[in-house]
Write a protein that holds these residues in place. Structure first.
Motif, PDB file in Angstrom:
ATOM      1  N   GLN A 149      17.525  29.671  48.715  1.00 45.97           N
ATOM      2  CA  GLN A 149      16.507  30.690  48.974  1.00 45.97           C
ATOM      3  C   GLN A 149      15.128  30.030  48.988  1.00 45.97           C
ATOM      4  OE1 GLN A 149      17.450  33.916  49.606  1.00 45.97           O
ATOM      5  NE2 GLN A 149      19.509  33.120  49.388  1.00 45.97           N
ATOM      6  N   ALA A 150      14.286  30.437  49.899  1.00 45.99           N
ATOM      7  CA  ALA A 150      12.937  29.865  50.010  1.00 45.99           C
ATOM      8  C   ALA A 150      12.032  30.344  48.872  1.00 45.99           C
ATOM      9  CB  ALA A 150      12.321  30.229  51.358  1.00 45.99           C
ATOM     10  N   TRP A 151      12.289  31.514  48.342  1.00 47.87           N
ATOM     11  CA  TRP A 151      11.459  32.094  47.290  1.00 47.87           C
ATOM     12  C   TRP A 151      12.039  31.757  45.923  1.00 47.87           C
ATOM     13  CZ3 TRP A 151      14.319  34.971  44.056  1.00 47.87           C
ATOM     14  CH2 TRP A 151      15.545  35.443  44.547  1.00 47.87           C
ATOM     15  N   LYS A 152      11.222  31.796  44.925  1.00 45.58           N
ATOM     16  CA  LYS A 152      11.686  31.671  43.540  1.00 45.58           C
ATOM     17  C   LYS A 152      10.800  32.572  42.682  1.00 45.58           C
ATOM     18  CE  LYS A 152      14.844  28.494  44.053  1.00 45.58           C
ATOM     19  NZ  LYS A 152      16.240  28.646  43.792  1.00 45.58           N
ATOM     20  N   ARG A 153      11.412  33.535  42.031  1.00 43.23           N
ATOM     21  CA  ARG A 153      10.713  34.384  41.071  1.00 43.23           C
ATOM     22  C   ARG A 153      11.055  33.894  39.676  1.00 43.23           C
ATOM     23  NH1 ARG A 153      10.833  40.765  42.603  1.00 43.23           N
ATOM     24  NH2 ARG A 153       9.709  40.595  44.565  1.00 43.23           N
ATOM     25  N   ASN A 154      10.247  34.296  38.697  1.00 44.59           N
ATOM     26  CA  ASN A 154      10.522  33.916  37.317  1.00 44.59           C
ATOM     27  C   ASN A 154      11.794  34.541  36.790  1.00 44.59           C
ATOM     28  OD1 ASN A 154       8.281  32.265  37.128  1.00 44.59           O
ATOM     29  ND2 ASN A 154       6.970  33.920  36.450  1.00 44.59           N
ATOM     30  N   GLU A 155      12.144  35.711  37.326  1.00 45.12           N
ATOM     31  CA  GLU A 155      13.353  36.380  36.874  1.00 45.12           C
ATOM     32  C   GLU A 155      13.954  37.214  37.999  1.00 45.12           C
ATOM     33  OE1 GLU A 155      11.742  38.708  33.633  1.00 45.12           O
ATOM     34  OE2 GLU A 155      11.587  40.458  34.915  1.00 45.12           O
ATOM     35  N   ILE A 156      15.260  37.395  37.897  1.00 42.53           N
ATOM     36  CA  ILE A 156      15.985  38.287  38.789  1.00 42.53           C
ATOM     37  C   ILE A 156      16.929  39.110  37.918  1.00 42.53           C
ATOM     38  CG2 ILE A 156      15.777  36.899  40.888  1.00 42.53           C
ATOM     39  CD1 ILE A 156      18.563  35.774  40.355  1.00 42.53           C
ATOM     40  N   TRP A 157      17.505  40.147  38.485  1.00 41.80           N
ATOM     41  CA  TRP A 157      18.342  41.052  37.717  1.00 41.80           C
ATOM     42  C   TRP A 157      19.742  41.119  38.304  1.00 41.80           C
ATOM     43  CZ3 TRP A 157      16.965  43.679  33.289  1.00 41.80           C
ATOM     44  CH2 TRP A 157      15.621  43.537  32.900  1.00 41.80           C
ATOM     45  N   GLY A 158      20.691  41.389  37.431  1.00 37.40           N
ATOM     46  CA  GLY A 158      22.064  41.531  37.868  1.00 37.40           C
ATOM     47  C   GLY A 158      22.799  42.536  37.005  1.00 37.40           C
ATOM     48  N   ARG A 159      23.980  42.866  37.472  1.00 36.55           N
ATOM     49  CA  ARG A 159      24.867  43.743  36.709  1.00 36.55           C
ATOM     50  C   ARG A 159      26.274  43.196  36.842  1.00 36.55           C
ATOM     51  NH1 ARG A 159      25.325  49.085  40.667  1.00 36.55           N
ATOM     52  NH2 ARG A 159      26.555  48.046  42.268  1.00 36.55           N
ATOM     53  N   ARG A 160      27.111  43.574  35.896  1.00 37.14           N
ATOM     54  CA  ARG A 160      28.521  43.239  36.003  1.00 37.14           C
ATOM     55  C   ARG A 160      29.318  44.469  35.613  1.00 37.14           C
ATOM     56  NH1 ARG A 160      29.721  38.927  31.111  1.00 37.14           N
ATOM     57  NH2 ARG A 160      29.494  40.386  29.382  1.00 37.14           N
ATOM     58  N   THR A 161      30.387  44.700  36.366  1.00 34.33           N
ATOM     59  CA  THR A 161      31.202  45.894  36.183  1.00 34.33           C
ATOM     60  C   THR A 161      32.655  45.493  36.038  1.00 34.33           C
ATOM     61  OG1 THR A 161      29.646  47.166  37.537  1.00 34.33           O
ATOM     62  CG2 THR A 161      31.824  48.127  37.168  1.00 34.33           C
ATOM     63  N   LEU A 162      33.302  46.096  35.058  1.00 32.97           N
ATOM     64  CA  LEU A 162      34.724  45.909  34.855  1.00 32.97           C
ATOM     65  C   LEU A 162      35.454  46.987  35.654  1.00 32.97           C
ATOM     66  CD1 LEU A 162      36.972  44.397  33.308  1.00 32.97           C
ATOM     67  CD2 LEU A 162      36.734  46.132  31.511  1.00 32.97           C
ATOM     68  N   PHE A 163      36.286  46.567  36.568  1.00 36.96           N
ATOM     69  CA  PHE A 163      37.108  47.474  37.365  1.00 36.96           C
ATOM     70  C   PHE A 163      38.563  47.286  36.955  1.00 36.96           C
ATOM     71  CE2 PHE A 163      33.437  46.868  40.151  1.00 36.96           C
ATOM     72  CZ  PHE A 163      33.206  48.145  40.609  1.00 36.96           C
ATOM     73  N   HIS A 164      39.375  48.298  37.241  1.00 38.26           N
ATOM     74  CA  HIS A 164      40.824  48.196  37.101  1.00 38.26           C
ATOM     75  C   HIS A 164      41.433  48.663  38.410  1.00 38.26           C
ATOM     76  CE1 HIS A 164      39.715  48.203  32.841  1.00 38.26           C
ATOM     77  NE2 HIS A 164      40.840  47.529  32.675  1.00 38.26           N
ATOM     78  N   LEU A 165      42.325  47.854  38.940  1.00 36.22           N
ATOM     79  CA  LEU A 165      43.050  48.229  40.155  1.00 36.22           C
ATOM     80  C   LEU A 165      44.515  48.319  39.780  1.00 36.22           C
ATOM     81  CD1 LEU A 165      42.969  48.864  43.149  1.00 36.22           C
ATOM     82  CD2 LEU A 165      43.208  46.424  43.623  1.00 36.22           C
ATOM     83  N   ALA A 166      45.065  49.522  39.869  1.00 35.60           N
ATOM     84  CA  ALA A 166      46.449  49.787  39.450  1.00 35.60           C
ATOM     85  C   ALA A 166      46.670  49.301  38.015  1.00 35.60           C
ATOM     86  CB  ALA A 166      47.426  49.140  40.421  1.00 35.60           C
ATOM     87  N   GLY A 167      45.654  49.489  37.172  1.00 29.97           N
ATOM     88  CA  GLY A 167      45.757  49.123  35.762  1.00 29.97           C
ATOM     89  C   GLY A 167      45.432  47.678  35.442  1.00 29.97           C
ATOM     90  N   HIS A 168      45.135  46.851  36.443  1.00 29.06           N
ATOM     91  CA  HIS A 168      44.849  45.433  36.234  1.00 29.06           C
ATOM     92  C   HIS A 168      43.346  45.182  36.307  1.00 29.06           C
ATOM     93  CE1 HIS A 168      49.103  44.597  36.450  1.00 29.06           C
ATOM     94  NE2 HIS A 168      49.169  45.219  37.612  1.00 29.06           N
ATOM     95  N   PRO A 169      42.757  44.462  35.310  1.00 27.17           N
ATOM     96  CA  PRO A 169      41.312  44.275  35.272  1.00 27.17           C
ATOM     97  C   PRO A 169      40.798  43.183  36.205  1.00 27.17           C
ATOM     98  CG  PRO A 169      42.292  43.159  33.409  1.00 27.17           C
ATOM     99  CD  PRO A 169      43.417  43.865  34.145  1.00 27.17           C
ATOM    100  N   LEU A 170      39.575  43.391  36.678  1.00 23.95           N
ATOM    101  CA  LEU A 170      38.801  42.362  37.362  1.00 23.95           C
ATOM    102  C   LEU A 170      37.338  42.630  37.067  1.00 23.95           C
ATOM    103  CD1 LEU A 170      38.112  43.136  41.008  1.00 23.95           C
ATOM    104  CD2 LEU A 170      39.963  44.379  39.924  1.00 23.95           C
TER     105      LEU A 170
END
Length: 190
Positions: free
Chosen positions: A155-176
């Motif tokens: 990336q050409a830009w750089k900020r001091n901070e960025i944000w993210g999220r993480r989500t736990l999913f289950h597909l047919a009972g199996h986690p990812l």
């Protein structure tokens, strides 16, 4: 088997549920993206003027970070498919996504997740009635974190901070676990 060190200091990111972030200053242009519970793929497609696509950066077997392993209910030493992609809107990367799928989750209908290539994971998950969405956590990434470097590589830009999220999913009972790191120069223009 190669493991990328995602934090130079040896400590992981501080992931927290939304209620725990009340003391952080989450930028207004990112807050709606972090809190959205719908399909990120569908939302990106709706705001892209011309095109949306997925660029596969890497997909290989690896060991999750400790917090990922704990969230996925994995035992020490278990492996997962680690898939890293960029979600690209009108030729510009908007999101860096890192998905972990434990080997034991690749059974039955979830087996097809190992063969996505450049197909959007969101399309598969949100189209399957057996998918359930679990915990979502957010984090602020700074330049000291290796995941920041991986997400912003090229990336050409750089900020001091960025944000993210993480989500736990289950597909047919199996986690990812799906990590989505928002690249603010693009998201902020939506």
């Amino acid at each position: 088997m190669k493991q990328i060190n995602y934090n130079r200091s040896g400590q992981e990111l501080r992931w927290a549920e939304w209620q725990q972030l009340r003391f952080y200053r989450v930028p207004a242009d990112i807050e709606g993206w972090l809190r959205d519970t719908g399909s990120l793929t569908a939302r990106l497609k709706s705001v892209c003027k011309e095109s949306f696509r997925v660029r596969l950066l890497r997909q290989e077997w690896g060991r999750p970070l400790y917090s990922e392993q704990r969230l996925l209910g994995m035992n020490m030493g278990e492996i997962a498919i680690v898939r890293e992609v960029e979600l690209i809107c009108d030729g510009t990367p908007w999101v860096f996504a890192r998905t972990l799928i434990p080997a034991r989750s690749l059974r039955g209908p979830a087996r097809r997740l190992s063969m996505l290539g450049e197909k959007p994971l969101g399309e598969v998950l949100f189209a399957d009635p057996r998918m359930t969405r679990g915990t979502t956590e957010m984090a602020r990434l700074s330049k000291q974190h290796r995941l920041y470097d991986v997400a912003t590589k090229g990336q050409a830009w750089k900020r001091n901070e960025i944000w993210g999220r993480r989500t736990l999913f289950h597909l047919a009972g199996h986690p990812l676990l799906v990590n989505e790191i928002f690249l603010p120069e693009a998201i902020g223009n939506s």
